[in-house]
Design a protein around this motif. Structure first.
Motif, PDB file in Angstrom:
ATOM      1  N   LYS A  97     -36.151  22.263   4.847  1.00 62.18           N
ATOM      2  CA  LYS A  97     -37.373  21.665   4.449  1.00 62.18           C
ATOM      3  C   LYS A  97     -38.214  21.278   6.135  1.00 62.18           C
ATOM      4  O   LYS A  97     -37.453  20.341   6.567  1.00 62.18           O
ATOM      5  CB  LYS A  97     -37.097  20.628   3.525  1.00 62.18           C
ATOM      6  CG  LYS A  97     -38.331  20.907   2.727  1.00 62.18           C
ATOM      7  CD  LYS A  97     -38.522  19.954   1.663  1.00 62.18           C
ATOM      8  CE  LYS A  97     -38.838  19.515   1.166  1.00 62.18           C
ATOM      9  NZ  LYS A  97     -39.028  18.254   0.054  1.00 62.18           N
ATOM     10  N   SER A  98     -38.683  22.052   6.665  1.00 61.12           N
ATOM     11  CA  SER A  98     -40.218  21.101   7.679  1.00 61.12           C
ATOM     12  C   SER A  98     -41.433  20.557   7.194  1.00 61.12           C
ATOM     13  O   SER A  98     -42.121  20.902   6.349  1.00 61.12           O
ATOM     14  CB  SER A  98     -39.213  22.248   8.662  1.00 61.12           C
ATOM     15  OG  SER A  98     -41.067  23.183   8.255  1.00 61.12           O
ATOM     16  N   VAL A  99     -41.538  19.958   8.268  1.00 62.30           N
ATOM     17  CA  VAL A  99     -42.864  18.958   8.517  1.00 62.30           C
ATOM     18  C   VAL A  99     -43.685  20.055   9.810  1.00 62.30           C
ATOM     19  O   VAL A  99     -43.119  19.653  10.403  1.00 62.30           O
ATOM     20  CB  VAL A  99     -42.521  17.707   8.121  1.00 62.30           C
ATOM     21  CG1 VAL A  99     -44.300  17.022   8.686  1.00 62.30           C
ATOM     22  CG2 VAL A  99     -42.443  17.257   7.035  1.00 62.30           C
ATOM     23  N   LEU A 128     -38.996  11.146   5.466  1.00 55.74           N
ATOM     24  CA  LEU A 128     -39.077  12.373   5.219  1.00 55.74           C
ATOM     25  C   LEU A 128     -38.057  12.743   5.246  1.00 55.74           C
ATOM     26  O   LEU A 128     -37.334  13.309   4.153  1.00 55.74           O
ATOM     27  CB  LEU A 128     -39.820  12.859   6.964  1.00 55.74           C
ATOM     28  CG  LEU A 128     -41.291  12.678   6.913  1.00 55.74           C
ATOM     29  CD1 LEU A 128     -41.841  12.249   9.195  1.00 55.74           C
ATOM     30  CD2 LEU A 128     -42.222  13.311   6.380  1.00 55.74           C
ATOM     31  N   LEU A 182     -33.933  13.580  11.994  1.00 51.37           N
ATOM     32  CA  LEU A 182     -34.953  15.054  12.003  1.00 51.37           C
ATOM     33  C   LEU A 182     -34.526  15.455  12.634  1.00 51.37           C
ATOM     34  O   LEU A 182     -34.168  14.857  13.613  1.00 51.37           O
ATOM     35  CB  LEU A 182     -35.772  15.109  11.423  1.00 51.37           C
ATOM     36  CG  LEU A 182     -36.414  14.365   9.800  1.00 51.37           C
ATOM     37  CD1 LEU A 182     -37.178  13.245  10.081  1.00 51.37           C
ATOM     38  CD2 LEU A 182     -37.266  15.449   9.227  1.00 51.37           C
ATOM     39  N   ASP A 226     -43.425  23.359   5.168  1.00 52.83           N
ATOM     40  CA  ASP A 226     -43.727  22.645   3.679  1.00 52.83           C
ATOM     41  C   ASP A 226     -44.322  21.880   4.118  1.00 52.83           C
ATOM     42  O   ASP A 226     -44.672  21.652   2.247  1.00 52.83           O
ATOM     43  CB  ASP A 226     -41.891  22.543   3.133  1.00 52.83           C
ATOM     44  CG  ASP A 226     -41.062  23.292   3.324  1.00 52.83           C
ATOM     45  OD1 ASP A 226     -41.282  24.552   2.444  1.00 52.83           O
ATOM     46  OD2 ASP A 226     -39.960  23.067   4.512  1.00 52.83           O
ATOM     47  N   TYR A 242     -36.655  16.156   4.152  1.00 50.75           N
ATOM     48  CA  TYR A 242     -37.240  17.025   5.049  1.00 50.75           C
ATOM     49  C   TYR A 242     -35.943  16.571   6.486  1.00 50.75           C
ATOM     50  O   TYR A 242     -35.187  15.397   6.259  1.00 50.75           O
ATOM     51  CB  TYR A 242     -38.728  16.395   5.621  1.00 50.75           C
ATOM     52  CG  TYR A 242     -39.451  16.701   4.559  1.00 50.75           C
ATOM     53  CD1 TYR A 242     -40.202  18.487   4.435  1.00 50.75           C
ATOM     54  CD2 TYR A 242     -40.258  15.841   3.806  1.00 50.75           C
ATOM     55  CE1 TYR A 242     -41.508  18.789   3.723  1.00 50.75           C
ATOM     56  CE2 TYR A 242     -41.222  16.570   3.273  1.00 50.75           C
ATOM     57  CZ  TYR A 242     -41.421  17.297   2.871  1.00 50.75           C
ATOM     58  OH  TYR A 242     -42.807  17.977   1.362  1.00 50.75           O
ATOM     59  N   GLU A 243     -35.954  18.476   6.719  1.00 49.46           N
ATOM     60  CA  GLU A 243     -35.278  18.312   7.859  1.00 49.46           C
ATOM     61  C   GLU A 243     -35.546  18.693   9.360  1.00 49.46           C
ATOM     62  O   GLU A 243     -34.352  17.908  10.179  1.00 49.46           O
ATOM     63  CB  GLU A 243     -33.886  18.866   7.388  1.00 49.46           C
ATOM     64  CG  GLU A 243     -33.320  19.074   6.039  1.00 49.46           C
ATOM     65  CD  GLU A 243     -32.570  20.501   5.614  1.00 49.46           C
ATOM     66  OE1 GLU A 243     -31.275  19.904   6.245  1.00 49.46           O
ATOM     67  OE2 GLU A 243     -32.561  20.591   4.742  1.00 49.46           O
TER      68      GLU A 243
END
Length: 164
Positions: A2-4, A29, A56, A75, A34-35
């Motif tokens: 899961k990413s930003v 996050l 992260l 994501d 989120y990873e």
């Protein structure tokens, strides 16, 4: 994973990069699952090292010919309020947090962000409220942006910036 994806467009917005890389933002996050954090830092002075976070996985770059792949893989997108960045993200159907750059003079981006927020398409904040926004966000409340009608978006922009 899961990413930003964070984008500042072609400008510099070091306050956004510094805020999203702060321990508080990184923790929120991570708490939200989120990873990975990908930063497009533009012309800014800040370019965090990949090791800036133990929480992260972090990647950073200044520019690419296209951000389409980064948007596709994200994501969540956190962006400055530039029209191009907002439109491209919304067209991809990605949840978008728009962060206002309060240091800009005659800030037309503020009007765009507020209108997109009023219409339910984005979450809107500034750097000082970003962590709270990330903590309290409910992405399921965001409405999809109507696809494929650039003339409608052009009319919308004309209205927002006062040409109409």
């Amino acid at each position: 994973m899961k990413s930003v994806f964070v984008t500042v467009g072609t400008t510099s917005f070091d306050d956004l990069i510094a805020t999203v890389c702060s321990p508080a933002a990184l923790q929120v996050l991570q708490d939200r699952g989120y990873e990975k954090l990908v930063l497009q830092v533009g012309r800014g002075a800040l370019k965090p090292a990949p090791s800036c976070s133990l929480v992260l996985a972090v990647e950073a770059f200044r520019f690419k010919d296209s951000l389409a792949q980064d948007l596709w893989e994200a994501d969540l997108v956190i962006s400055h309020a530039g029209a191009g960045s907002c439109l491209e993200t919304l067209e991809q159907g990605k949840p978008l947090v728009v962060v206002i750059n309060e240091k800009l003079m005659n800030n037309h981006q503020l009007e765009l962000a507020k209108q997109l927020n009023r219409d339910g398409h984005v979450l809107c904040c500034n750097c000082s409220t970003l962590v709270d926004t990330l903590q309290s966000m409910d992405l399921s409340t965001l409405k999809p942006f109507p696809p494929g009608r650039p003339e409608k978006f052009a009319l919308f922009l004309d209205k927002v910036v006062g040409f109409q």
